[in-house]
Design an enzyme around this catalytic site. Structure first.
Site, mmCIF file in Angstrom:
data_model
loop_
_atom_site.group_PDB
_atom_site.id
_atom_site.type_symbol
_atom_site.label_atom_id
_atom_site.label_comp_id
_atom_site.label_asym_id
_atom_site.label_seq_id
_atom_site.Cartn_x
_atom_site.Cartn_y
_atom_site.Cartn_z
ATOM 1 N N ASP A 56 -11.043 7.108 -17.574
ATOM 2 C CA ASP A 56 -9.763 7.804 -17.589
ATOM 3 C C ASP A 56 -8.729 7.071 -18.438
ATOM 4 O O ASP A 56 -7.854 7.700 -19.035
ATOM 5 C CB ASP A 56 -9.238 7.965 -16.160
ATOM 6 C CG ASP A 56 -9.981 9.053 -15.391
ATOM 7 O OD1 ASP A 56 -10.599 9.917 -16.046
ATOM 8 O OD2 ASP A 56 -9.940 9.033 -14.149
ATOM 9 N N GLU B 46 1.665 9.135 -14.893
ATOM 10 C CA GLU B 46 2.873 8.761 -14.183
ATOM 11 C C GLU B 46 3.781 7.873 -15.024
ATOM 12 O O GLU B 46 3.333 7.160 -15.925
ATOM 13 C CB GLU B 46 2.552 8.038 -12.870
ATOM 14 C CG GLU B 46 2.004 6.631 -13.007
ATOM 15 C CD GLU B 46 0.523 6.559 -13.245
ATOM 16 O OE1 GLU B 46 0.131 5.854 -14.205
ATOM 17 O OE2 GLU B 46 -0.250 7.188 -12.509
ATOM 18 N N HIS C 31 10.162 -8.262 -7.160
ATOM 19 C CA HIS C 31 11.391 -8.388 -6.388
ATOM 20 C C HIS C 31 11.913 -6.995 -6.053
ATOM 21 O O HIS C 31 11.487 -5.995 -6.628
ATOM 22 C CB HIS C 31 12.450 -9.191 -7.153
ATOM 23 C CG HIS C 31 12.855 -8.583 -8.463
ATOM 24 N ND1 HIS C 31 13.849 -7.642 -8.578
ATOM 25 C CD2 HIS C 31 12.389 -8.778 -9.724
ATOM 26 C CE1 HIS C 31 13.986 -7.291 -9.849
ATOM 27 N NE2 HIS C 31 13.112 -7.964 -10.567
ATOM 28 N N SER D 85 -0.238 6.982 -7.865
ATOM 29 C CA SER D 85 0.547 7.637 -6.824
ATOM 30 C C SER D 85 -0.235 7.762 -5.522
ATOM 31 O O SER D 85 0.305 7.547 -4.428
ATOM 32 C CB SER D 85 0.984 9.020 -7.316
ATOM 33 O OG SER D 85 1.572 9.766 -6.284
ATOM 34 N N LEU D 86 -1.509 8.100 -5.621
ATOM 35 C CA LEU D 86 -2.351 8.241 -4.427
ATOM 36 C C LEU D 86 -2.462 6.918 -3.680
ATOM 37 O O LEU D 86 -2.415 6.875 -2.446
ATOM 38 C CB LEU D 86 -3.732 8.750 -4.828
ATOM 39 C CG LEU D 86 -4.727 9.032 -3.700
ATOM 40 C CD1 LEU D 86 -4.227 10.172 -2.822
ATOM 41 C CD2 LEU D 86 -6.099 9.357 -4.270
ATOM 42 N N SER D 87 -2.596 5.823 -4.428
ATOM 43 C CA SER D 87 -2.708 4.500 -3.808
ATOM 44 C C SER D 87 -1.436 4.117 -3.062
ATOM 45 O O SER D 87 -1.482 3.321 -2.121
ATOM 46 C CB SER D 87 -3.009 3.444 -4.881
ATOM 47 O OG SER D 87 -4.219 3.720 -5.542
#
Length: 292
Positions: free
Chosen positions: A73, A148, A158, A191-193
């Protein structure tokens, strides 16, 4: 009836001999079938294809009807950000790990690709995101993303303080390690993670997913894909960055703001005729099988 493809581009950045062998096999197979093939220059050099027609990704986008990306990917994302600017369809041969965007099995690539070349395929349009780093209303840096756009600290982790405006209306402020702004294509990636929702690729939606927020009330937010997202920052002493598909980094300096919105470009993604998005989810994510 789908259109037939007349000229083919071969794309990828092979990291191991098996991927390079797939490029070589496809080149000789396609040329043997009489297709004009334009090969990305680095691949042609690696394979010592002295008499092959070669070019950049932009050349392939301008000259080919179909670009075949061999790799994972990551290779697909890197190539597709450029190819999306042109009227070219894209299909992937999976030589990576999960392969959400690369449908073709390398061991069965010739048979599957042969059916595609005969017009047996489906096409999906996946929208991209465009991100701009601005100061006083002037754009200083920009890029695009298929998966993303991520706001995050630079070299040292931080907490970040920032405000989010949607269509010029204040939505929320946040103290967190960052924010993931995901397309439906990217909803099965970073995003899924981070606990974000899976968005079906046909949805015209964008997901905003907080990264380790310093509050229990912060939750992912799904908005219309035509929305304009504006990120503003309090004074910060450490570096901040915007990353696109984990491949391109844009630094954010004091006094700058970030605008993210839907790009005018689309990735025209080709799937084999028997492709099923939900079958792909089930197999890649290890979901349970049917009960009856």
């Amino acid at each position: 009836m789908n259109k037939r493809f007349e000229s083919i581009g071969l794309v990828g950045h092979p990291r191991h001999p098996a991927a390079l062998a797939t490029h070589e096999m496809l080149f000789h197979w396609l040329t043997g079938k009489g297709y004009p093939v334009i090969v990305e220059r680095q691949i042609a050099r690696d394979l010592k294809l002295q008499h092959a027609l070669t070019g950049t990704l932009a050349d392939i986008g301008q000259q080919a009807d179909l670009a075949v990306v061999v790799g994972g990917d990551g290779n697909m994302l890197g190539a597709a950000r450029i190819l999306a600017r042109y009227d070219v369809d894209v299909i992937g041969v999976n030589r990576g790990n999960l392969g959400f965007l690369t449908d073709l099995d390398p061991d069965n690539a010739k048979q599957q690709l042969s059916c595609v070349l005969e017009g047996e395929y489906s096409r999906e349009r996946r929208f991209l995101l465009e991100v701009k780093v601005c100061r006083d209303g002037q754009m200083h840096r920009r890029s695009t993303a298929i998966n993303e756009v991520v706001l995050h600290p630079g070299k040292v982790a931080h907490m970040i303080e920032f405000e989010v405006y949607i269509n010029d209306t204040f939505a929320f402020s946040q103290r967190s390690d960052g924010l993931i702004i995901s397309t439906p294509t990217g909803s099965t990636a970073y995003s899924l993670s981070a606990g974000g929702p899976i968005l079906a690729p046909t949805l015209d939606a964008i997901a905003l997913v907080p990264m380790f927020p310093h509050t229990l009330s912060a939750r992912p937010l799904v908005i219309d894909s035509n929305s304009k997202i504006h990120l503003r920052f309090s004074h910060f002493s450490n570096e901040l960055e915007i990353s696109c598909d984990s491949q391109i980094a844009l630094p954010i300096q004091q006094g700058e703001e970030v605008i993210v919105q839907r790009s005018p470009f689309y990735l025209s993604l080709i799937h084999p005729k028997d492709y099923s998005y939900f079958n792909t989810l089930s197999s890649k994510l290890g979901w349970s099988k049917k009960l009856f």
